[in-house]
Motif scaffolding. Structure first.
Motif, short mmCIF file in Angstrom:
data_model
loop_
_atom_site.label_atom_id
_atom_site.label_comp_id
_atom_site.label_asym_id
_atom_site.label_seq_id
_atom_site.Cartn_x
_atom_site.Cartn_y
_atom_site.Cartn_z
N MET A 1 0.84 -1.20 0.00
CA MET A 1 0.00 0.00 0.00
C MET A 1 0.87 1.25 0.00
O MET A 1 1.82 1.35 0.77
N THR A 2 0.56 2.18 -0.88
CA THR A 2 1.35 3.41 -0.92
C THR A 2 0.88 4.35 0.18
O THR A 2 -0.29 4.69 0.27
N LEU A 3 1.82 4.77 1.05
CA LEU A 3 1.47 5.66 2.15
C LEU A 3 1.60 7.11 1.72
O LEU A 3 0.72 7.93 1.95
N LEU A 4 2.72 7.39 1.06
CA LEU A 4 2.99 8.78 0.65
C LEU A 4 3.37 8.77 -0.81
O LEU A 4 4.14 7.92 -1.25
N SER A 5 2.83 9.71 -1.53
CA SER A 5 3.14 9.75 -2.94
C SER A 5 3.35 11.21 -3.37
O SER A 5 2.50 12.06 -3.13
N GLN A 25 7.27 7.31 -4.62
CA GLN A 25 6.29 6.77 -3.68
C GLN A 25 7.00 6.16 -2.47
O GLN A 25 8.10 5.65 -2.61
N VAL A 26 6.34 6.25 -1.35
CA VAL A 26 6.83 5.55 -0.15
C VAL A 26 5.77 4.53 0.24
O VAL A 26 4.63 4.88 0.53
N GLU A 27 6.18 3.25 0.22
CA GLU A 27 5.25 2.19 0.59
C GLU A 27 5.12 2.12 2.11
O GLU A 27 6.10 2.33 2.83
N GLY A 28 3.90 1.82 2.60
CA GLY A 28 3.70 1.67 4.04
C GLY A 28 4.58 0.57 4.60
O GLY A 28 4.71 -0.49 4.00
N GLY A 29 5.25 0.82 5.73
CA GLY A 29 6.06 -0.19 6.38
C GLY A 29 7.46 -0.34 5.81
O GLY A 29 8.17 -1.28 6.16
N SER A 30 7.88 0.58 4.96
CA SER A 30 9.21 0.47 4.37
C SER A 30 10.16 1.51 4.97
O SER A 30 9.74 2.40 5.70
N ILE A 31 11.45 1.35 4.67
CA ILE A 31 12.44 2.35 5.07
C ILE A 31 13.05 2.89 3.78
O ILE A 31 13.67 2.15 3.01
#
Lengths: 255, 301
Positions: A1-5, A25-31
């Motif tokens: 899921m994309t958290l921030l785009s 994009q920043v995926e939820g739960g990633s670093i």
């Protein structure tokens, strides 16, 4: 899921385009790491996300909603928190009070209730202290809760910034050069801490100059140069990318 | 010795009033780094609104002297707080991003506007508070004969100062105010709505200033539209004496200034009381340029 785009984001100051048509994009739960030479526009991207600057063009979508034009404190209450490249703690407040300031936006009772010391408000105040202590325990500063922030060592001040940001209960935590001024050992502990943040369900976006840290902890890396994105991918791919090597080391004139 | 304690309690009562006004200066300065020159006039408005409420609602007849005065003080606080919030909205918020001098000029303009508005509405002559507001009782405390009104004024100002201190130190909103005073940008990033903090400061400060106006009316019996200037200057001095931007500093500075003045008037010369007070202020500032409790200038609310 994309958290921030970030979609085609542009920000210029007068004639200088600090961020030029940047999307990622920043995926939820990633670093995710954001790297680039000095002046590449990394901190400007952070300031755009947190609403300190307003982009000239482009969209910032957080949790499926646009956050462009929202005031900073609203964006924080939506679930984005950050730390600063240069430490900006409330130096004359105690360590605990610094973290409590971050609890502010998650509490409901108003000023009137606080002035009248209503029971509901007292209970909420107590819960906030518990939460603040929890955040301090998480970064390992619980024994120094009553100290003034300015009396902490440099490395601990960085940890306190993280604890203070955690108190806002973010989904996305943005770290601006968290390892700046840390020694090898402290950096190692920081890497563990960042992984523990992720395990707690917090997505991390970080700017860092310490390449070893970035390569060890980040799952994806975005590279900026002169305000534009020049590469994006996994650490191994980024390390081998000729454009990135060129940006950092310059081209060799003669083979 | 009798005279000494009489002057001491009198000085503390007047000093408590100075302290309440000084808190308004110091809180606004702490958060906005702005001297709110119109604050003295908010104090005047408090005194006049108090008089109007008193005569039009006949509160003391309905509620008895004690609760009547409490209700009067509470209403005056509320109304002056609204005037303060309006002042912030009209005179200061539009200039938030401007150079600091513009806001100072706006503050001076607001001061002139408010004091003249009071003069136009109420007239330039002195107005008199009813003298039978509180029963004229003399209390006997440890052999010392003290007028009830003096004791009540001192007690009320101490209660309000303690409440404010606890509010600022112990509650989350108080922490937010202190955080915003240190670094507004960082406070925003902690989810603190700095505009609301500023609004809150412009509600609390004027409320305290307004109730101080009512107290002066009750204590001295007469009020005038220029009283905000003299009291404002004294309270501003008290805030600087304690270290501007520092809340306990304003309290200590106010009480101290009141006592110094009373002692100077009693033992040296009543005509010289202001000169004595300011000489001591200058002497203290030579030794401690940041005020009694100010550590570094303007870092604390």
């Amino acid at each position: 899921m994309t958290l921030l785009s970030l979609n085609r984001l542009t920000k210029s100051f007068g004639g200088l385009t600090a961020v030029n048509n940047v999307s990622f994009q920043v995926e939820g739960g990633s670093i995710v790491g954001l790297i680039g030479p000095n002046g590449a526009g990394k901190t400007t991207v952070f300031n755009l996300i947190t609403g300190i600057y307003r982009p000239n063009q482009g969209e910032i979508i957080f949790n499926d909603g646009s956050i462009v034009g929202q005031p900073t404190h609203r964006i924080v209450s939506l679930g984005i928190a950050r730390t600063f490249q240069t430490i900006r703690l409330f130096q004359n407040l105690s360590v605990l009070e610094n973290v409590l300031s971050g609890c502010h936006c998650r509490m409901k009772s108003g000023s009137l209730a606080a002035m009248l010391r209503l029971p509901s408000q007292k209970k909420e105040e107590r819960r906030a202290v518990e939460r603040a202590l929890g955040a301090l325990t998480f970064v390992g500063l619980e024994s120094q809760a009553e100290q003034l922030a300015r009396n902490l060592s440099y490395g601990n001040q960085r940890l306190l910034e993280i604890a203070r940001a955690l108190a806002t209960e973010p989904q996305l935590l943005i770290l601006d050069e968290p390892a700046g001024g840390m020694n090898e050992q402290e950096t190692g502990a920081l890497i563990t801490l960042i992984r523990r943040l992720r395990d707690r369900g917090i997505t991390v976006l970080l700017i860092e100059h310490d390449m070893s840290l970035v390569m060890r902890v980040c799952e994806r890396i975005v590279v900026l140069e002169y305000g534009a994105k020049i590469a994006e991918g996994e650490p191994a791919a980024i390390k081998a990318d000729p454009k990135v090597i060129e940006a950092y080391l310059g081209t060799e004139e003669n083979e | 010795m009798e005279q000494f304690f009489q002057q001491l309690t009198n000085g503390l009562a007047v000093g408590g009033i100075y302290a309440l006004i000084a808190l308004g200066y110091t809180m606004v300065y702490g958060v906005l780094k702005l001297i709110n020159f119109a604050h003295g006039d908010l104090f005047t408005i408090g005194a006049y609104l108090g008089l109007t409420l008193l005569t039009s609602l006949s509160l003391t007849d309905r509620l008895g002297p004690f609760w009547g005065v409490v209700a009067l003080a509470a209403m005056a606080m509320g109304l002056v707080a609204l005037v303060g919030a309006l002042l912030e909205r009209v005179a200061y918020r539009p200039l938030r991003e401007s150079p600091r001098l513009s806001a100072v000029v706006s503050a001076l303009g607001a001061s002139i506007f408010l004091s003249n508005a009071v003069m136009l509405i109420y007239g330039a002559r002195f107005h008199v508070y009813p003298q039978d507001l509180l029963p004229k009782i003399t209390l006997d405390l440890f052999g010392l004969q003290l007028p009830l009104v003096r004791v009540l004024i001192l007690a009320a100002s101490l209660v309000m100062m303690t409440a404010l201190y606890l509010f600022i130190q112990k509650t989350r909103i108080g922490t937010a105010i202190r955080a915003a005073a240190i670094d507004q940008g960082a406070a925003r990033l902690m989810g603190i709505d700095v505009d609301r903090v500023i609004l809150l400061v412009f509600l609390i400060g004027p409320a305290l200033g307004g109730v101080a106006g009512v107290m002066v009316g009750i204590y001295y019996g007469q009020i005038n539209f220029t009283m905000g200037w003299t009291y404002g200057l004294k309270a501003f001095t008290a805030a600087i004496l304690g270290g501007i931007g520092n809340i306990p500093g304003a309290m200590v500075g106010g009480l101290l200034l009141g006592v110094i003045e009373a002692m100077g008037a009693a033992y040296i010369s009543i005509a010289w009381k202001d000169a004595i007070a300011f000489c001591i202020l200058i002497a203290i500032l030579i030794v401690r340029p940041t005020g009694l409790l100010g550590e570094r200038v303007a870092e604390k609310v």
